[in-house]
Design a protein around this motif. Structure first.
Motif, short mmCIF file in Angstrom:
data_model
loop_
_atom_site.label_atom_id
_atom_site.label_comp_id
_atom_site.label_asym_id
_atom_site.label_seq_id
_atom_site.Cartn_x
_atom_site.Cartn_y
_atom_site.Cartn_z
N SER A 1 3.49 -1.35 3.61
CA SER A 1 3.29 -0.04 3.00
C SER A 1 4.64 0.63 2.85
CB SER A 1 2.37 0.80 3.90
OG SER A 1 2.32 2.15 3.44
N ASP A 2 4.70 1.62 1.95
CA ASP A 2 6.00 2.27 1.70
C ASP A 2 6.45 3.16 2.85
OD1 ASP A 2 4.05 4.16 1.18
OD2 ASP A 2 4.81 4.71 -0.79
N GLN A 3 5.57 3.55 3.69
CA GLN A 3 5.87 4.19 4.97
C GLN A 3 4.59 4.32 5.77
OE1 GLN A 3 5.46 6.88 1.73
NE2 GLN A 3 4.34 7.11 3.63
N GLY A 4 4.71 4.83 7.00
CA GLY A 4 3.54 5.18 7.78
C GLY A 4 3.03 6.56 7.36
N ASP B 1 0.69 13.55 5.78
CA ASP B 1 1.94 13.21 5.09
C ASP B 1 2.90 12.41 6.00
OD1 ASP B 1 2.66 13.90 2.16
OD2 ASP B 1 4.58 14.01 3.19
N LYS B 2 4.17 12.35 5.58
CA LYS B 2 5.13 11.40 6.15
C LYS B 2 6.50 12.09 6.32
CE LYS B 2 4.64 10.64 1.46
NZ LYS B 2 3.47 10.61 0.57
N ARG B 3 7.59 11.53 5.81
CA ARG B 3 8.92 12.14 5.71
C ARG B 3 9.75 12.13 6.99
NH1 ARG B 3 8.48 14.96 0.72
NH2 ARG B 3 6.34 14.69 0.06
N PRO C 1 -3.80 4.28 0.62
CA PRO C 1 -4.65 5.46 0.81
C PRO C 1 -3.89 6.78 0.63
CG PRO C 1 -3.92 4.63 2.94
CD PRO C 1 -3.25 3.78 1.89
N HIS C 2 -3.12 6.89 -0.46
CA HIS C 2 -2.33 8.11 -0.71
C HIS C 2 -3.24 9.35 -0.88
CE1 HIS C 2 0.35 10.84 -2.97
NE2 HIS C 2 1.36 10.14 -2.46
N ARG C 3 -2.69 10.50 -0.58
CA ARG C 3 -3.37 11.77 -0.86
C ARG C 3 -3.87 11.78 -2.31
NH1 ARG C 3 -0.07 17.51 -0.49
NH2 ARG C 3 -1.82 18.89 -0.02
N CYS D 1 0.84 -1.20 0.00
CA CYS D 1 0.00 0.00 0.00
C CYS D 1 0.87 1.24 0.00
CB CYS D 1 -0.90 0.01 1.22
SG CYS D 1 -1.98 -1.43 1.28
N ASP D 2 0.21 2.36 -0.25
CA ASP D 2 0.91 3.63 -0.30
C ASP D 2 0.37 4.53 0.80
OD1 ASP D 2 1.96 6.16 -0.99
OD2 ASP D 2 2.20 5.49 -3.05
N ASP D 3 1.20 4.81 1.80
CA ASP D 3 0.82 5.68 2.91
C ASP D 3 -0.17 5.03 3.88
OD1 ASP D 3 2.40 7.44 1.49
OD2 ASP D 3 0.85 8.95 1.15
N LEU D 4 -0.19 3.71 3.93
CA LEU D 4 -1.01 3.02 4.93
C LEU D 4 -0.27 3.05 6.26
CD1 LEU D 4 -3.56 1.26 5.52
CD2 LEU D 4 -2.12 -0.73 5.04
N ILE E 1 9.43 8.11 2.35
CA ILE E 1 8.76 8.69 1.20
C ILE E 1 8.64 7.62 0.12
CG2 ILE E 1 10.94 9.64 0.40
CD1 ILE E 1 9.42 11.99 -0.75
N CYS E 2 7.65 7.82 -0.79
CA CYS E 2 7.14 6.73 -1.62
C CYS E 2 8.19 6.05 -2.49
CB CYS E 2 6.00 7.25 -2.49
SG CYS E 2 4.79 8.23 -1.60
N GLY E 3 8.67 6.78 -3.53
CA GLY E 3 9.59 6.18 -4.50
C GLY E 3 10.83 5.58 -3.84
CA CA Z 1 3.92 6.61 0.11
#
Ligand code: CA
Length: 500
Positions: free
Chosen positions: A319-322, A332-334, A185-187, A23-26, A65-67
């Motif tokens: 997921s790619d991050q929390g 967001d994340k980072r 659940p990405h933005r 997932c993305d941003d889960l 971060i995603c990528g």
């Molecule tokens: Ca992400």
């Protein structure tokens, strides 16, 4: 070799299949099998996976971060070693060694369906169908090796339909790797129409730090651009409809949003009331997207049963991050702060993971490639920087398992103005260095004394010994991982990568 003894069921016939639901941003706070006391959502299918497998309570990312996280998973390497530092100007070098390529060489059938987000075309996959860039939530176009495809429906359902169809049509003579990768659940957190109003206009509990004043920490922390108070667009707020939605779908969309948006515009909230309104809207939308992911997980697990391969397939959810769900006033994340540093990881490995178990050791996305290679009995190549999780998955906790993890975030200033920082993370502490043209600040976080991470103990004399040890550990990790040099200027994403 020990792995044979550790995986009697799935190893008996041939190497197990791998289904990675990514997932993305889960974030963990959104899942009922993790939770943070807010009880934001019930996720019965993901909980089912946790009940049948192992939940990792501290799977940490190396660059939130995603990528970059995706590049780290594929290569088993940190950003500085695989060259993908940020989402702004990087292009994944597909000529690198990746675990899908090595599995393919070892006789696995490999497929990637859904979000890719690494700019270059996928390599190492027999079949791929990806969202272009970030993709869109409604009626998404996708890309294949043969060209563009156009789909009808909600993106999470589309990716799941394609994944299930691929499973049904796979080459049954080979084990497979299927990476089913969601945008959600990405933005901008656009829910499926069926889950609009899922919460019955419940007032979602606020995090304790929704109105964090950032006192006692670096200026880097307060001078951000990712707060619910300042960076929330009309699209984020669903004050205008999402791209790709049809006129017919818009009728249902408006039936939910229009009266609520009218009430918002009439009330014209400001200050803390505006933040609270945005937080509630954000929770409705983000969590509805997670509900659809939970639906997808249930459908994928059911399809493994229907195919008769549940016992010979390792299922991984991650997921790619929390993500921040209002903590520190953020989405967001980072950051190295816990909500974005920690990512969900649940593994169901029939015959290896004890059902309903959990693991508190520090693991990381950098461990995924070695784990998948060890699973397929493929030697882990020199240069991969993680470690196979098999001992932990088998319920053992090796004495020499890592007790610290290195972290390095780059992308600045666009978007969200989060300063580059590197740090070392242990079970209890984090030592963080924010660096850049206008900041050179250190913070020491103590999650035991301050679980919400609202103050730095860096200048507290009582922490002098601890600080010295953490500085030494950070230096050791930088040296061992080969990240002692200053990053190339382009790593921050605000200038082109001319040297590549
Ligand atoms: Ca992400």
């Amino acid at each position: 070799m020990a792995l044979v003894a550790l995986s009697p069921t799935v190893a008996a016939a041939r190497e197990p299949n791998i289904l990675l639901i990514f997932c993305d941003d889960l974030t963990c706070q959104a899942l009922s099998c993790y939770g943070d006391g807010r009880r934001l959502l019930d996720t019965p299918s993901i909980d089912r996976l946790a009940k049948e497998g192992m939940r990792f309570d501290r799977c940490l990312v190396t660059n939130s971060i995603c990528g970059p996280s995706r590049a780290t998973i594929l290569t088993g390497k940190y950003s500085h070693a695989n060259g993908f530092y940020n989402n702004s100007n990087c292009r994944f070098d597909g000529a690198q060694t990746t675990f899908p390529k090595l599995l393919q060489d070892a006789g696995y059938q490999t497929a990637l369906i859904g979000k890719w987000h690494l700019v270059s075309e996928p390599t190492g996959f027999d079949h791929w169908e990806i969202l272009p860039g970030q993709g869109i939530y409604y009626n998404p176009p996708m890309l294949t090796a043969a060209g563009k495809t156009q789909h009808r429906g909600y993106v999470t359902d589309v990716i799941t339909d394609l994944s299930i169809a691929w499973l049904a049509n796979r080459d049954r003579t080979k084990p497979f790797l299927l990476m089913s990768q969601h945008k959600a659940p990405h933005r901008e957190w656009s829910p499926p129409l069926r889950h609009l109003g899922w919460d019955g206009d419940r007032v979602h509990p606020e995090p304790a730090t929704l109105f964090d004043d950032y006192a006692g920490r670096s200026r880097a922390v307060s001078d951000h651009d990712m707060g619910l108070d300042r960076t929330f667009t009309e699209l984020d707020a669903k004050l205008r409809p999402p791209p790709g939605i049809t006129a017919e779908e818009l009728v249902t969309w408006n039936a939910y949003y229009a009266p609520r948006n009218d009430a918002f515009r009439a009330a014209r909230p400001s200050g803390r009331d505006l933040v609270r309104w945005r937080y509630q809207r954000y929770m409705h939308d983000y969590l509805a997207c997670v509900k659809a992911v939970d639906d997808a997980v249930g459908r994928m697990l059911d399809s493994l049963e229907a195919e008769g391969i549940a016992d010979e397939t390792v299922v991984i959810l991650s997921s790619d991050q929390g993500f921040f769900l209002g903590e520190h006033g953020w989405f967001d994340k980072r950051w190295i702060f816990e909500e974005s540093l920690r990512t969900p990881l649940i593994v169901r490995w029939p015959g290896l993971t004890e059902p309903g178990s959990s693991c508190a050791r520090i693991v990381s996305l950098v461990d995924f490639a070695p784990t998948f290679l060890a699973l397929a009995r493929v030697p882990v190549p020199e240069g991969m920087q993680g470690r196979a999780l098999q001992p932990l998955l088998a319920g053992h906790s090796p004495d020499d398992w890592r007790t610290s993890l290195y972290y390095h975030y780059y992308e600045y200033p666009v978007p969200h103005r989060v300063r580059p920082h590197r740090g070392v993370v242990t079970d209890r502490y984090k030592l963080v260095h924010y660096y850049g043209p206008d900041v050179d600040d250190w913070e020491l976080l103590d999650r035991e004394a301050d679980p919400l991470e609202t103050r730095s103990f860096h200048d507290d004399p009582a922490y002098a010994d601890r600080l010295r040890d953490l500085r030494a550990e950070l230096d050791r990790l930088r040296h061992d991982l080969g990240d002692t040099a200053d990053p190339p200027r382009a790593a921050f994403g605000d200038k082109p990568f001319t040297e590549r």
